[in-house]
Design a protein around this motif. Structure first.
Motif, PDB file in Angstrom:
ATOM      1  N   THR A 162       0.830  -1.205   0.000  1.00 46.45           N
ATOM      2  CA  THR A 162       0.000   0.000   0.000  1.00 46.45           C
ATOM      3  C   THR A 162       0.864   1.253   0.000  1.00 46.45           C
ATOM      4  OG1 THR A 162      -1.720  -1.191   1.230  1.00 46.45           O
ATOM      5  CG2 THR A 162      -1.844   1.209   1.207  1.00 46.45           C
ATOM      6  N   VAL A 163       1.919   1.243   0.823  1.00 42.39           N
ATOM      7  CA  VAL A 163       2.808   2.408   0.880  1.00 42.39           C
ATOM      8  C   VAL A 163       3.540   2.590  -0.446  1.00 42.39           C
ATOM      9  CG1 VAL A 163       4.824   3.394   2.023  1.00 42.39           C
ATOM     10  CG2 VAL A 163       3.077   2.235   3.381  1.00 42.39           C
ATOM     11  N   PHE A 164       3.985   1.478  -1.047  1.00 40.86           N
ATOM     12  CA  PHE A 164       4.713   1.558  -2.315  1.00 40.86           C
ATOM     13  C   PHE A 164       3.852   2.176  -3.406  1.00 40.86           C
ATOM     14  CE2 PHE A 164       5.719  -0.428  -6.437  1.00 40.86           C
ATOM     15  CZ  PHE A 164       7.014   0.045  -6.608  1.00 40.86           C
ATOM     16  N   PHE A 165       2.625   1.680  -3.554  1.00 42.21           N
ATOM     17  CA  PHE A 165       1.745   2.239  -4.582  1.00 42.21           C
ATOM     18  C   PHE A 165       1.312   3.654  -4.207  1.00 42.21           C
ATOM     19  CE2 PHE A 165       1.200  -2.271  -5.697  1.00 42.21           C
ATOM     20  CZ  PHE A 165       1.389  -2.188  -7.073  1.00 42.21           C
ATOM     21  N   GLY A 166       1.233   3.956  -2.918  1.00 42.25           N
ATOM     22  CA  GLY A 166       0.937   5.323  -2.504  1.00 42.25           C
ATOM     23  C   GLY A 166       2.021   6.289  -2.947  1.00 42.25           C
ATOM     24  N   VAL A 167       3.278   5.851  -2.821  1.00 41.77           N
ATOM     25  CA  VAL A 167       4.402   6.687  -3.274  1.00 41.77           C
ATOM     26  C   VAL A 167       4.337   6.885  -4.788  1.00 41.77           C
ATOM     27  CG1 VAL A 167       6.907   6.815  -3.480  1.00 41.77           C
ATOM     28  CG2 VAL A 167       5.877   6.044  -1.340  1.00 41.77           C
TER      29      VAL A 167
END
Length: 227
Positions: free
Chosen positions: A75-80
């Motif tokens: 989730t954090v990766f795609f958020g970035v």
């Protein structure tokens, strides 16, 4: 159903046909065109411009994680990725502000956001089960203490993230947020106002300048002394 409010009545709380005052007791603030500490950074300094965009990237990633409701590496990766895409496709002029990030206070703010989303979800579910389409709602006009565009935007986003409450309109000239609240009764208007000002205080303590922190703390002291 939410009742109609008058935009030309700063500081009014509306639920049903009731009105209650909500004017800030502090002094006058300068108009928007005279507010200091917010100006466009020169494009000749790309490194400084990139550094100043980091808070926006962090905020976009935080909103992405909150919307998905999960905190994991994917989730954090795609958020970035989404945050980088948004800032690349829709570049905003880099703005120099007096925002100062305080790590511990910022983590507290994130924790409050997560907890408020859980509590608000339970509250909205209860209202839906108990009242269905007949659930009451109200709109409260809350005058903020600070006078920063960035802080106002952060406060409005923090309020609107939780189910059942969101900011309908912001009057920047008078520093007023019109907040819609589901399940609100007439006597709940003061508590809604205190809740919005509490969010402003948390945001200011997390990223506001020292002068703004002093301002909101002084307002709290004034409120307690007047009770």
């Amino acid at each position: 159903m939410a009742d109609r409010f008058g935009a030309d009545q700063p500081g009014n709380a509306h639920s049903g046909d009731a009105h209650s005052g909500d004017a800030h007791s502090g002094g006058e603030y300068p108009p928007a065109e005279h507010r200091p500490a917010e100006h466009v950074v020169s494009r000749r300094r790309p490194v400084a411009r990139a550094v100043r965009r980091l808070p926006l990237l962090v905020w976009l990633v935080l909103v992405w994680v909150m919307l998905w409701g999960t905190f994991d590496v994917g989730t954090v990766f795609f958020g970035v990725l989404v945050a980088l895409l948004v800032t690349a496709v829709f570049p905003a002029p880099p703005i120099a502000t007096n925002i100062v990030v305080r790590p511990w206070r910022f983590l507290q703010l994130v924790g409050f956001l997560a907890w408020d989303m859980v509590i608000s979800t339970v509250r909205v579910s209860w209202q839906a089960l108990r009242h269905g389409p007949g659930a009451r709602a109200g709109i409260v006009a809350v005058t903020l203490v600070t006078n920063s565009d960035h802080l106002t935007a952060m406060v409005a986003n923090a309020i609107s993230l939780a189910p059942g409450t969101f900011v309908l309109q912001v009057d920047r000239v008078n520093r007023i947020c019109y907040v819609y609240t589901l399940g609100m009764r007439q006597e709940d208007a003061p508590s809604v106002r205190r809740g919005v000002l509490a969010w402003e205080r948390r945001v200011v303590h997390a990223v506001g300048s020292r002068a703004e922190v002093t301002m909101v703390d002084a307002h709290v002291a004034e409120e307690r002394a007047s009770r």
